[in-house]
Design a protein around this motif. Structure first.
Motif, PDB file in Angstrom:
ATOM      1  N   LEU A 132       0.840  -1.206   0.000  1.00 49.42           N
ATOM      2  CA  LEU A 132       0.000   0.000   0.000  1.00 49.42           C
ATOM      3  C   LEU A 132       0.870   1.250   0.000  1.00 49.42           C
ATOM      4  N   ARG A 133       1.942   1.254   0.805  1.00 51.15           N
ATOM      5  CA  ARG A 133       2.843   2.407   0.833  1.00 51.15           C
ATOM      6  C   ARG A 133       3.611   2.524  -0.477  1.00 51.15           C
ATOM      7  N   LEU A 134       4.018   1.381  -1.012  1.00 51.66           N
ATOM      8  CA  LEU A 134       4.743   1.372  -2.284  1.00 51.66           C
ATOM      9  C   LEU A 134       3.891   1.983  -3.390  1.00 51.66           C
ATOM     10  N   SER A 135       2.617   1.639  -3.417  1.00 48.26           N
ATOM     11  CA  SER A 135       1.712   2.122  -4.462  1.00 48.26           C
ATOM     12  C   SER A 135       1.505   3.626  -4.354  1.00 48.26           C
ATOM     13  N   SER A 136       1.259   4.121  -3.132  1.00 45.22           N
ATOM     14  CA  SER A 136       1.031   5.553  -2.970  1.00 45.22           C
ATOM     15  C   SER A 136       2.281   6.345  -3.317  1.00 45.22           C
ATOM     16  N   GLY A 137       3.452   5.780  -3.079  1.00 45.66           N
ATOM     17  CA  GLY A 137       4.695   6.453  -3.426  1.00 45.66           C
ATOM     18  C   GLY A 137       4.966   6.511  -4.914  1.00 45.66           C
ATOM     19  N   ARG A 138       4.186   5.786  -5.694  1.00 46.84           N
ATOM     20  CA  ARG A 138       4.323   5.795  -7.161  1.00 46.84           C
ATOM     21  C   ARG A 138       3.075   6.383  -7.829  1.00 46.84           C
ATOM     22  N   ARG A 139       2.429   7.288  -7.152  1.00 42.55           N
ATOM     23  CA  ARG A 139       1.229   7.967  -7.672  1.00 42.55           C
ATOM     24  C   ARG A 139       0.101   6.985  -7.960  1.00 42.55           C
ATOM     25  N   GLY A 140       0.057   5.912  -7.194  1.00 42.66           N
ATOM     26  CA  GLY A 140      -0.947   4.883  -7.429  1.00 42.66           C
ATOM     27  C   GLY A 140      -2.247   5.145  -6.687  1.00 42.66           C
ATOM     28  N   GLN A 141      -3.310   4.577  -7.202  1.00 39.58           N
ATOM     29  CA  GLN A 141      -4.621   4.631  -6.550  1.00 39.58           C
ATOM     30  C   GLN A 141      -5.033   3.209  -6.179  1.00 39.58           C
ATOM     31  N   VAL A 142      -5.096   2.926  -4.883  1.00 31.46           N
ATOM     32  CA  VAL A 142      -5.453   1.588  -4.409  1.00 31.46           C
ATOM     33  C   VAL A 142      -6.964   1.417  -4.515  1.00 31.46           C
ATOM     34  N   LEU A 143      -7.379   0.414  -5.281  1.00 28.59           N
ATOM     35  CA  LEU A 143      -8.805   0.145  -5.443  1.00 28.59           C
ATOM     36  C   LEU A 143      -9.336  -0.799  -4.365  1.00 28.59           C
ATOM     37  N   GLY A 144      -8.415  -1.528  -3.717  1.00 27.92           N
ATOM     38  CA  GLY A 144      -8.835  -2.455  -2.669  1.00 27.92           C
ATOM     39  C   GLY A 144      -7.913  -3.653  -2.608  1.00 27.92           C
ATOM     40  N   TYR A 145      -8.104  -4.469  -1.600  1.00 28.17           N
ATOM     41  CA  TYR A 145      -7.329  -5.703  -1.486  1.00 28.17           C
ATOM     42  C   TYR A 145      -8.167  -6.756  -0.789  1.00 28.17           C
ATOM     43  N   ASP A 146      -7.850  -8.015  -1.100  1.00 28.66           N
ATOM     44  CA  ASP A 146      -8.617  -9.128  -0.553  1.00 28.66           C
ATOM     45  C   ASP A 146      -7.717 -10.360  -0.523  1.00 28.66           C
ATOM     46  N   ALA A 147      -8.177 -11.396   0.161  1.00 31.22           N
ATOM     47  CA  ALA A 147      -7.415 -12.639   0.214  1.00 31.22           C
ATOM     48  C   ALA A 147      -7.249 -13.217  -1.190  1.00 31.22           C
ATOM     49  N   LYS A 148      -6.059 -13.691  -1.500  1.00 29.89           N
ATOM     50  CA  LYS A 148      -5.788 -14.261  -2.810  1.00 29.89           C
ATOM     51  C   LYS A 148      -6.385 -15.655  -2.884  1.00 29.89           C
ATOM     52  N   GLU A 149      -7.196 -15.868  -3.903  1.00 36.38           N
ATOM     53  CA  GLU A 149      -7.898 -17.141  -4.038  1.00 36.38           C
ATOM     54  C   GLU A 149      -6.911 -18.299  -4.228  1.00 36.38           C
ATOM     55  N   GLY A 150      -7.049 -19.323  -3.402  1.00 37.21           N
ATOM     56  CA  GLY A 150      -6.214 -20.508  -3.515  1.00 37.21           C
ATOM     57  C   GLY A 150      -4.849 -20.388  -2.868  1.00 37.21           C
ATOM     58  N   TRP A 151      -4.535 -19.228  -2.268  1.00 42.37           N
ATOM     59  CA  TRP A 151      -3.235 -19.007  -1.631  1.00 42.37           C
ATOM     60  C   TRP A 151      -3.464 -18.673  -0.158  1.00 42.37           C
ATOM     61  N   THR A 152      -3.175 -19.599   0.713  1.00 39.45           N
ATOM     62  CA  THR A 152      -3.357 -19.359   2.136  1.00 39.45           C
ATOM     63  C   THR A 152      -2.356 -18.323   2.630  1.00 39.45           C
ATOM     64  N   GLY A 153      -2.857 -17.273   3.305  1.00 43.60           N
ATOM     65  CA  GLY A 153      -1.979 -16.265   3.873  1.00 43.60           C
ATOM     66  C   GLY A 153      -1.458 -15.257   2.879  1.00 43.60           C
ATOM     67  N   TRP A 154      -2.110 -15.132   1.714  1.00 46.05           N
ATOM     68  CA  TRP A 154      -1.693 -14.159   0.704  1.00 46.05           C
ATOM     69  C   TRP A 154      -2.834 -13.203   0.401  1.00 46.05           C
ATOM     70  N   ASP A 155      -2.481 -11.993  -0.041  1.00 43.25           N
ATOM     71  CA  ASP A 155      -3.454 -10.997  -0.461  1.00 43.25           C
ATOM     72  C   ASP A 155      -3.210 -10.581  -1.906  1.00 43.25           C
ATOM     73  N   ALA A 187       4.474   5.082 -16.326  1.00 45.86           N
ATOM     74  CA  ALA A 187       5.782   5.693 -16.109  1.00 45.86           C
ATOM     75  C   ALA A 187       6.407   5.259 -14.789  1.00 45.86           C
ATOM     76  N   GLU A 188       5.593   4.767 -13.851  1.00 43.56           N
ATOM     77  CA  GLU A 188       6.086   4.344 -12.539  1.00 43.56           C
ATOM     78  C   GLU A 188       6.291   2.836 -12.462  1.00 43.56           C
ATOM     79  N   MET A 189       6.124   2.122 -13.565  1.00 44.13           N
ATOM     80  CA  MET A 189       6.114   0.662 -13.523  1.00 44.13           C
ATOM     81  C   MET A 189       7.466   0.021 -13.801  1.00 44.13           C
ATOM     82  N   HIS A 190       8.415   0.762 -14.375  1.00 44.16           N
ATOM     83  CA  HIS A 190       9.624   0.118 -14.896  1.00 44.16           C
ATOM     84  C   HIS A 190      10.324  -0.747 -13.864  1.00 44.16           C
ATOM     85  N   ASP A 191      10.654  -0.184 -12.689  1.00 44.59           N
ATOM     86  CA  ASP A 191      11.389  -0.942 -11.677  1.00 44.59           C
ATOM     87  C   ASP A 191      10.505  -1.354 -10.511  1.00 44.59           C
ATOM     88  N   LEU A 192       9.187  -1.377 -10.739  1.00 47.42           N
ATOM     89  CA  LEU A 192       8.273  -1.781  -9.661  1.00 47.42           C
ATOM     90  C   LEU A 192       8.605  -3.174  -9.155  1.00 47.42           C
TER      91      LEU A 192
END
Length: 674
Positions: free
Chosen positions: A594-617, A626-631
């Motif tokens: 979330l901090r990484l995204s805001s530091g790259r002029r990002g807009q967070v639309l939301g987050y949720d548990a990753k389907e099929g991956w225990t303990g992942w989002d 323009a902010e994606m090259h070294d993301l």
């Protein structure tokens, strides 16, 4: 050596970067006398990591095959890259083996890096062991590491051994199957020693954990445990083999590969507890009367041409056989870069076929028409560099050479960008592309110049205007005359370009109107800010013509003049591409994303548990391209290398004014000249 699938095993060795995979392979080859001298990664003389690119970096960058014979069983080992940047190479190889040895260090904080690998192995139901390497450097308790490993695996991990000693003082192990204790000796098998009674309580807890896990799938064993009957060694080994073969459990071994500690017990387990090659073929539902093989890896060698590394799933493949309409031009067992010519390969073997032109990694091979075997999902590339040949004369051979490069490395992609006209090489990270560029230079004598890819900016207008353009040219004889009036208007974002006409009374004859549209379109390829113009409507409203001098070409020029004068009055504005990225990370790292995204002029639309991956989002973000090259570089550095993302173009958006000024200066368009 038997001539059928009995007596054959194929095993992949994989694990995180610096875990010691290549060292373990070297030790396995040494203790089975496949090599007369044990190499080291530091001395750059190992069977694995045999390419110059690997040795320069002291890391595995492609699959290396090696074979040995132990107790009348022929083993083929595949040393797979551990870096996430070469994951596609590894996944393509893992689907073709009977078992996998996952090598890792006994460091609790690094266990998380195994999570994606365990997920893949379990999704494909590939039997696998864990080998805790470098136990002489461990500063934590064995059971603590085991507990951490369990947290990242959907299959239960069970201890097969218990250590005697810890860290630099590690002396040996206790085999939890028969409770025999052993002491290590450098360069020699471990010796049986009396059971260390001071470890009896800890050993019993670890052994009971192993037995209770096995009893989950064996009612007879469960009854024995309930009645406190000691199960026989043979029964335990049978349960280990059956449940390992079904990918229900993950046995854990340990040792120090550079000193050959623990390597022989691991080899014995591979011999006794892994299933025959037919078992995994049955699980993949491979049923046919014909011979079937699958390509796991493609090499383009400088001396011998193309080699296709294949797993034989069914039947016997012979030299000279025709598969998929292509005749085999040679058959080899590989030992790193060394080749041993053979005449046939049986089900379960992994061998290389020569000169299989037109055959690519993942292909199903057969002399008959058979259903295609499942392949791993292609990982989308996330890091790009623009490339061009260092020597201009080499440009003509670049396309063909890139095709060969991608044939070897399925994790690469290339494109010629339609807007920037750059040739862009895509991969999984900076090191991945550096290795690819090294191959282009070394193997194909094609050195490249690289730079960051240009961002495909666009421009549009904020205001409407009316514009007049007249083109009049007299050269003697027939002249050129065109006269147009245009309405220029902005349209909704994403609507693109629209052209229309409202001509009354034939002031512009119909045959000249296509020339007007052509002139407008040609102008829009480079607007007043220097970029393609989008989201604009242009309407031809009036004009005049000459019965002799007018032509489609003249009206085309008049339209360009009208556009050039009108666009400057419409407040042109710079647009940048915005991508929608789905960033996948363990839940512990979600706040960092979330901090990484805001530091790259990002807009967070939301987050949720990753389907099929225990303990992942999954974190869904809108980010400027323009902010994606070294993301990916920063994402991996903040998530212990396991974070990844997928993205796709979403929309165009106005660039903030101050940033737009910097972009125009950087791209050389700050003066507004075309």
């Amino acid at each position: 050596m038997k001539g059928n699938s009995i007596g054959i095993r194929s095993v992949a060795i994989v694990g995180p970067y610096l875990s010691g995979k290549t060292t373990l392979l070297e030790s396995l080859l040494w203790v089975t006398k496949a090599v007369s001298r044990k190499g080291t990664v530091q001395d750059k003389n190992t069977v694995g990591d045999s390419s110059q690119e690997a040795r320069d970096r002291q890391m595995t960058v492609e699959v290396n095959a090696a074979h040995t014979v132990y107790e009348d069983v022929r083993f083929t080992f595949l040393d797979c890259p551990g870096s996430v940047e070469f994951a596609q190479e590894t996944l393509n190889a893992l689907i073709g083996v009977d078992a996998v040895v996952v090598v890792c260090e006994p460091v609790v904080d690094r266990v998380m890096t195994l999570s994606p690998l365990f997920k893949f192995l379990d999704d494909w139901e590939i039997p696998h062991f864990v080998f805790l390497n470098k136990m002489d450097r461990a500063d934590v308790d064995f059971m603590e590491v085991l507990h951490a490993l369990k947290a990242v695996s959907s299959r239960p991990l069970i201890p097969h051994q218990y250590p005697i000693g810890r860290g630099e003082s590690i002396l040996g192990f206790i085999n939890l199957v028969n409770e025999q204790a052993y002491h290590y000796h450098p360069g020699a098998p471990a010796d049986p020693v009396p059971f260390p009674n001071e470890l009896k309580e800890e050993e019993q807890l670890a052994r009971m954990e192993m037995l209770e896990t096995l009893a989950n799938w064996d009612d007879h064993l469960l009854e024995e445990l309930l009645e406190e009957i000691e199960p026989p060694e043979e029964e335990i080994l049978n349960d280990l083999k059956m449940e390992l073969g079904a990918d229900l459990i993950v046995p854990v071994f340990f040792g120090c590969a550079d000193r050959d500690y623990g390597v022989r017990p691991l080899l014995e387990a591979l011999l006794q507890e892994t299933s025959e090659p037919t078992a995994i073929a049955e699980r993949r539902n491979i049923k046919s009367d014909a011979e079937i093989a699958q390509v796991l890896k493609t090499y383009n060698t400088q001396q011998g041409g193309k080699l296709s590394l294949i797993r034989v799933w069914q039947g016997t493949i012979t030299d000279g056989m025709t598969l998929n309409g292509v005749r085999i031009g040679g058959m080899y067992r590989l030992m790193g870069q060394q080749q041993q010519s053979i005449n046939e390969a049986h089900a379960g073997e992994i061998v290389a076929l020569a000169r299989m032109e037109g055959i690519k990694t993942g292909d199903t091979l057969s002399p008959a028409e058979v259903p295609a075997l499942r392949q791993p999902e292609q990982i989308k590339p996330v890091f790009a560099m623009a490339i061009q040949a260092e020597k201009r004369n080499d440009e003509v051979k670049l396309t063909g050479t890139l095709a060969k490069l991608l044939e070897e490395d399925a994790g690469l992609r290339w494109e010629q960008h339609g807007d920037t006209h750059e040739i862009i090489l895509w991969g999984q990270g900076e090191i991945h592309l550096q290795v690819a560029l090294d191959r282009l230079r070394r193997k194909y004598n094609l050195p490249m110049v690289t730079h960051l890819p240009q961002v495909p900016y666009k421009e549009t207008v904020r205001k409407s205007t009316n514009s007049h353009g007249r083109y009049k040219h007299q050269t003697g004889g027939h002249g050129q005359f065109g006269d147009v009036y245009l309405d220029i208007q902005p349209v909704a974002r994403g609507d693109g370009f629209r052209f229309g006409e409202k001509i009354v009374g034939g002031v512009v004859p119909k045959q000249y109107i296509p020339g007007v549209e052509m002139g407008v379109r040609e102008y829009l390829t480079t607007g007043p800010l220097g970029f393609p113009v989008v989201d604009i409507a242009v309407t031809l409203t009036n004009g005049s013509y000459h019965s002799v001098d007018s032509s489609e070409q003249a009206f085309k020029q008049a339209a360009r003049i009208a556009m050039q004068e009108g666009m400057a009055k419409c407040e042109p504005v710079l647009l940048e591409p915005i991508v929608k990225a789905v960033i996948s990370v363990p839940t512990d790292f979600t706040s960092k994303v979330l901090r990484l995204s805001s530091g790259r002029r990002g807009q967070v639309l939301g987050y949720d548990a990753k389907e099929g991956w225990t303990g992942w989002d999954d974190v869904v973000v809108l980010l400027p391209q323009a902010e994606m090259h070294d993301l990916i570089v920063e994402l991996r550095s903040q998530t212990m290398g396991v974070g990844f993302f997928q993205c796709e173009f979403d929309h165009l958006q106005e660039v903030p004014d101050k940033l737009a000024e910097r972009v125009l200066v950087t791209t050389g368009h700050s003066n507004g000249k075309r």
